[in-house]
Design an enzyme around this catalytic site. Structure first.
Site, PDB file in Angstrom:
ATOM      1  N   ASP A  32       0.829  -1.196   0.113  1.00  8.90           N
ATOM      2  CA  ASP A  32      -0.110  -0.037  -0.056  1.00  8.90           C
ATOM      3  C   ASP A  32       0.836   1.181   0.000  1.00  8.90           C
ATOM      4  O   ASP A  32       0.496   2.327  -0.701  1.00  8.90           O
ATOM      5  CB  ASP A  32      -1.000  -0.122   1.165  1.00  8.90           C
ATOM      6  CG  ASP A  32      -2.095  -0.969   1.035  1.00  8.90           C
ATOM      7  OD1 ASP A  32      -2.129  -1.116  -0.294  1.00  8.90           O
ATOM      8  OD2 ASP A  32      -2.673  -1.190   2.092  1.00  8.90           O
ATOM      9  N   GLU A  33       1.802   1.230   0.769  1.00  3.91           N
ATOM     10  CA  GLU A  33       2.696   2.267   0.728  1.00  3.91           C
ATOM     11  C   GLU A  33       3.394   2.630  -0.619  1.00  3.91           C
ATOM     12  O   GLU A  33       3.871   3.594  -0.919  1.00  3.91           O
ATOM     13  CB  GLU A  33       3.964   2.202   1.919  1.00  3.91           C
ATOM     14  CG  GLU A  33       4.776   3.291   1.987  1.00  3.91           C
ATOM     15  CD  GLU A  33       5.914   2.987   3.335  1.00  3.91           C
ATOM     16  OE1 GLU A  33       6.969   3.867   3.177  1.00  3.91           O
ATOM     17  OE2 GLU A  33       5.861   2.165   3.743  1.00  3.91           O
ATOM     18  N   GLY A  34       3.574   1.647  -1.460  1.00  2.00           N
ATOM     19  CA  GLY A  34       4.571   1.808  -2.626  1.00  2.00           C
ATOM     20  C   GLY A  34       5.856   1.863  -2.151  1.00  2.00           C
ATOM     21  O   GLY A  34       6.612   2.650  -2.922  1.00  2.00           O
TER      22      GLY A  34
ATOM     23  N   ASN B 115       7.617   3.290   0.447  1.00  2.00           N
ATOM     24  CA  ASN B 115       7.884   5.066   0.632  1.00  2.00           C
ATOM     25  C   ASN B 115       9.395   5.148   0.637  1.00  2.00           C
ATOM     26  O   ASN B 115      10.033   4.645   1.280  1.00  2.00           O
ATOM     27  CB  ASN B 115       7.131   5.121   2.118  1.00  2.00           C
ATOM     28  CG  ASN B 115       7.363   6.798   2.238  1.00  2.00           C
ATOM     29  OD1 ASN B 115       7.429   7.624   1.400  1.00  2.00           O
ATOM     30  ND2 ASN B 115       7.098   7.131   3.520  1.00  2.00           N
TER      31      ASN B 115
END
Length: 397
Positions: A177-179, A181
């Site tokens: 979901d964070e890709g 970060n």
């Protein structure tokens, strides 16, 4: 960027990527101007305008190096997609993970950011404004119990605040979901659906996010220095690497472990030896960007930060940089010609990692990237899409 090139566009994004992932699950066709930023307006009552009303959302991005608050103001019109009217942004250092051994100490900074929210959102809207914190890599790498104690402290602060807080208001994002970060991913177009949230940035564009877990800058540092899977190699907290200044010594904390990091003996070819380490790490880990030489690219996150460190761009305004510029800077720094007490001891490693990674992705040496912190006056962050998605989920429930 020309519209004819959009079908194959790739963008480098640190924190922007997960923002897109949140949004694409929930929206189909949209008008091309559905999310265009509105022109400046005269001041109106806080909760409504002549043609609609305002909805606010507060998103805390709890990263490994700092905590950032995004306060979004959406204008809603009947039968129209919401429009982003304004964003207020503030940031504090260090990140929440710095308080792993004393969670109470994180409260002061969070209260300061909550005061920013209280001064931005009209009091009449406080109880209707969701406040959310999503923690990224820094907390994800902490031992579970320490991370949970920190999150519990945040939950207590949010409950005490005048804003809308629920059981799911505080959480740790997973790496997908964070890709990742702060790491490198790419976005490519495959269909013709329009995403409303992208209208304010890229006109009409469809996205597919490719996330390279474990290749974020901090995780890559650890791997290149000799750590494995976020843990000391064979239980040792001493890391010796050719990527550091010869015979240097210092400490570095990562994932709640304090490492002693040392350079190898003088006389070793720093650039060549470190590049070999990085090439081994990245071997067959990423896919080639098939149109890398032909389309426009933006770079964010640590690509931006290291360009600032080099003086290649202004911190506030951004600029452009070539793949070759990163490589040549790496050679200068690693040779010691550009070292200074103010520079990070990891600058040599970071620059080699960036330059090799870009080349592994298929970018030619003279390929130029646009470096920016904002697009159309909006922070390049996953926070906008996550906030919008959260608000919509509240409506459904």
């Amino acid at each position: 960027m020309k519209r004819s090139k959009l079908a194959g566009v790739f963008l480098f994004v640190g924190v922007l990527l997960a923002y897109l992932m949140f949004v694409r699950r929930h929206y189909g066709a949209a008008k091309p101007d559905a999310f265009a930023l509105p022109a400046p307006r005269h001041r109106r009552p806080a909760s409504s305008t002549a043609g609609g009303s305002f909805q606010y959302g507060i998103m805390f991005d709890a990263g490994s190096t700092g905590t950032r608050i995004h306060i979004f103001k959406f204008q809603t019109e009947l039968n129209e997609a919401p429009k982003l009217a304004h964003e207020t942004f503030r940031a504090l250092k260090p990140g929440l993970s710095a308080y792993a051994d004393d969670p109470e100490k994180c409260a002061a900074g969070l209260k300061e950011l909550l005061e920013v929210a209280k001064s931005t959102v009209p009091p009449s809207s406080w109880t209707l404004t969701p406040v959310v914190l999503k923690a990224t890599a820094g907390l994800r790498l902490l031992p579970g119990e320490k991370a949970e104690h920190l999150l519990d402290r945040v939950r207590a602060l949010f409950t005490e605040s005048p804003f809308l807080s629920r059981d799911d208001s505080v959480s740790i994002m997973d790496g997908t979901d964070e890709g990742t970060n702060g790491s490198l991913c790419h976005i490519c177009t495959h269909t013709h659906t329009h995403l409303k949230m992208m209208m304010m940035i890229l006109s009409s564009l469809i996205i597919n996010v490719c996330s390279y877990l474990g290749l974020g800058l901090m995780s890559a540092r650890l791997a290149v220095l000799g750590g494995v899977d976020y843990s000391p190699l064979e239980g040792s907290t001493e890391l010796v690497s050719p990527c550091l200044a010869p015979e240097s010594s210092g400490s570095w904390e990562h994932a709640d472990v304090v490492y002693t990091v040392r350079g190898q003996k003088a006389g070793e070819p720093v650039y060549e030896a470190c590049r070999t380490k990085v090439e081994k790490l990245l071997y067959r880990k990423v896919e080639k960007a098939t149109e890398a030489a032909d389309v426009d690219f933006y770079a964010f996150s640590y690509y931006y930060d290291r360009a600032v460190d080099l003086g290649a761009i202004e911190e506030e305004t951004g600029g452009t940089i070539r793949v070759l510029d990163y490589e040549e800077a790496a050679k200068r720094v690693c040779s010691g010609l550009a070292l200074s007490p103010l520079q990070s001891p990891f600058l040599c490693l970071d620059l080699i990692y960036i330059s090799v990674l870009l080349q592994e992705l298929g970018f030619p040496p003279h390929k130029q990237f646009k470096l920016a912190r904002t697009i159309n006056q909006v922070e390049t962050s996953w926070a906008l899409g996550a906030t919008f998605h959260y608000i919509e989920s509240l409506k459904r429930h």
